[in-house]
Design a protein around this motif. Structure first.
Motif, PDB file in Angstrom:
ATOM      1  N   LEU A   1       2.298   1.838  -3.438  1.00 26.90           N
ATOM      2  CA  LEU A   1       1.386   2.181  -4.574  1.00 26.90           C
ATOM      3  C   LEU A   1       1.257   3.513  -4.213  1.00 26.90           C
ATOM      4  N   ALA A   2       1.094   4.113  -2.817  1.00 30.88           N
ATOM      5  CA  ALA A   2       0.731   5.301  -2.563  1.00 30.88           C
ATOM      6  C   ALA A   2       2.004   6.371  -3.006  1.00 30.88           C
TER       7      ALA A   2
ATOM      8  N   PRO B   1      -3.912  17.998 -11.091  1.00 27.93           N
ATOM      9  CA  PRO B   1      -3.187  17.267 -11.298  1.00 27.93           C
ATOM     10  C   PRO B   1      -2.510  17.658 -12.565  1.00 27.93           C
TER      11      PRO B   1
ATOM     12  N   ALA C   1       3.762   9.782  -9.878  1.00 33.15           N
ATOM     13  CA  ALA C   1       3.250   9.723 -11.225  1.00 33.15           C
ATOM     14  C   ALA C   1       2.402  11.282 -11.229  1.00 33.15           C
ATOM     15  N   GLN C   2       2.372  12.006 -10.261  1.00 29.21           N
ATOM     16  CA  GLN C   2       1.779  13.501 -10.471  1.00 29.21           C
ATOM     17  C   GLN C   2       2.897  14.290 -10.778  1.00 29.21           C
TER      18      GLN C   2
ATOM     19  N   GLU D   1       0.968  -1.412  -0.177  1.00 24.82           N
ATOM     20  CA  GLU D   1      -0.041   0.013   0.038  1.00 24.82           C
ATOM     21  C   GLU D   1       0.794   1.226   0.047  1.00 24.82           C
TER      22      GLU D   1
ATOM     23  N   ALA E   1       3.931   5.889  -5.370  1.00 22.41           N
ATOM     24  CA  ALA E   1       4.093   5.825  -6.761  1.00 22.41           C
ATOM     25  C   ALA E   1       3.025   6.611  -7.298  1.00 22.41           C
ATOM     26  N   ARG E   2       1.660   6.932  -6.639  1.00 21.48           N
ATOM     27  CA  ARG E   2       0.660   7.689  -7.169  1.00 21.48           C
ATOM     28  C   ARG E   2       1.273   9.086  -7.002  1.00 21.48           C
ATOM     29  N   VAL E   3       1.983   9.702  -5.874  1.00 19.18           N
ATOM     30  CA  VAL E   3       2.497  10.829  -5.956  1.00 19.18           C
ATOM     31  C   VAL E   3       3.550  11.178  -6.803  1.00 19.18           C
TER      32      VAL E   3
ATOM     33  N   GLU F   1       3.629  11.635 -21.590  1.00 20.69           N
ATOM     34  CA  GLU F   1       4.586  10.513 -21.387  1.00 20.69           C
ATOM     35  C   GLU F   1       5.490  10.328 -22.466  1.00 20.69           C
TER      36      GLU F   1
END
Length: 185
Positions: free
Chosen positions: A116-117, A177, A123-124, A113, A119-121, A182
């Motif tokens: 993944l959290a 966001p 990814a922004q 978890e 990774a989400r940060v 990419e």
């Protein structure tokens, strides 16, 4: 031979490939990571480790040495004497000790978890800036200071005014966001 960009052979590429990827690699270490499993985890840029994880370089128990690039990745994470102790002794350590020594980035009750959290940060953020930062940091201990500073300025200049850099500024000011382009891998 099938050598990678950095000179890793096919077996070493199982773990070293993470270092060569232009994007961040985040590992979640739970359970047992012995030998090759630990080598693969060490190739990641960031490692979340559960407290009850068990990590060890077991190769010397079998009359071998770590050979999936671990001597290279480990040496970039911990002092030489710590690397030697871990490899020479084949001693198993838990997640807390792994983080204390530098094998893990952060101790976590929920490594998947948390990975993944993060990774989400990431990814922004502008993918161009993230890739450039990874390259600069990976090279930072391998090049002379003057070269590292020059690389930093070149990377920064290469990002300024590009679409993703402009989008990073605008999206940050608008508190939304980013809508980034990419890059090709």
């Amino acid at each position: 031979r099938d050598l990678s960009r950095d000179g890793a052979n096919r077996a070493q590429q199982l773990a070293w490939a993470w270092c060569e990827l232009p994007v961040p690699v985040i590992a979640a270490v739970e359970g047992v990571a012995l030998g090759g499993g630990l080598h693969i985890a060490l190739g990641a840029d960031i490692r979340f480790v559960s407290p009850d994880a068990r990590l060890a370089f077991v190769e010397l128990n079998w009359g071998l040495v770590p050979d999936l690039s671990a001597t290279q990745s480990l040496r970039r994470l911990v002092p030489l004497d710590v690397a030697k102790k871990l490899i020479f002794s084949a001693q198993s350590i838990d997640g807390a000790k792994a983080v204390e020594l530098g094998l893990g980035t952060e101790l976590s009750d929920n490594p998947i978890e948390d990975a993944l959290a993060l990774a989400r940060v990431i990814a922004q953020k502008s993918p161009d800036a993230v890739r450039a930062a990874k390259t600069l940091l990976n090279e930072s201990g391998l090049v002379p200071l003057a070269q590292g500073l020059a690389n930093e300025m070149a990377a920064s200049a290469g990002l300024m005014g590009k679409p993703n850099q402009i989008e990073a500024v605008i999206s940050s000011l608008q508190k939304r966001p980013g809508d980034f382009i990419e890059p090709e891998i």
